[in-house]
Design a protein around this motif. Structure first.
Motif, PDB file in Angstrom:
ATOM      1  N   SER A 198      -5.127  -4.001  -0.226  1.00  0.00           N
ATOM      2  CA  SER A 198      -3.740  -4.424  -0.400  1.00  0.00           C
ATOM      3  C   SER A 198      -3.403  -5.577   0.540  1.00  0.00           C
ATOM      4  CB  SER A 198      -2.786  -3.260  -0.144  1.00  0.00           C
ATOM      5  OG  SER A 198      -2.999  -2.236  -1.079  1.00  0.00           O
TER       6      SER A 198
ATOM      7  N   SER B  44       0.823  -1.206   0.000  1.00  0.00           N
ATOM      8  CA  SER B  44       0.000   0.000   0.000  1.00  0.00           C
ATOM      9  C   SER B  44       0.856   1.255   0.000  1.00  0.00           C
ATOM     10  CB  SER B  44      -0.915  -0.012   1.227  1.00  0.00           C
ATOM     11  OG  SER B  44      -1.610   1.197   1.344  1.00  0.00           O
TER      12      SER B  44
ATOM     13  N   THR C 117      -1.945   2.482  -2.821  1.00  0.00           N
ATOM     14  CA  THR C 117      -3.286   1.905  -2.916  1.00  0.00           C
ATOM     15  C   THR C 117      -3.908   1.873  -1.525  1.00  0.00           C
ATOM     16  OG1 THR C 117      -2.376  -0.317  -2.662  1.00  0.00           O
ATOM     17  CG2 THR C 117      -2.705   0.470  -4.913  1.00  0.00           C
TER      18      THR C 117
END
Length: 94
Positions: free
Chosen positions: A66, A56, A61
């Motif tokens: 994730s 992440s 993200t």
């Protein structure tokens, strides 16, 4: 506004369910007893969280998905045809 809360709750429930099921399913192959599977699944879950948070941070993200993707990757790795490895808790009585 209530629809957004419902969506967030649904995503949270899916993430929690994934973190309960995926590590246990991944480690079932390597455990000889349910106790060993619980210990290995806990370690796999912690590793999934660490890998997911690193993913992440690196890819920028959301952390929840994730972490689930990292757990899924561990599960897929556990399906590779490897020599049978079984971990037992306690002493071996053979």
């Amino acid at each position: 506004m209530p629809v957004t809360r419902l969506r967030m709750l649904l995503v949270l429930m899916m993430a929690v369910t994934a973190l309960l099921i995926i590590p246990a399913a991944a480690m079932r192959r390597f455990a000889a007893t349910p106790e060993a599977m619980a210990v290995l699944a806990s370690l796999a879950g912690a590793l999934s969280v660490a890998m997911g948070l690193a993913l992440s941070l690196h890819v920028d993200t959301p952390s929840g998905p994730s972490i689930v993707v990292a757990a899924l990757l561990l599960f897929m790795l556990s399906l590779l045809p490897l020599p049978a490895i079984r971990f037992r808790q306690g002493t071996d009585k053979t």
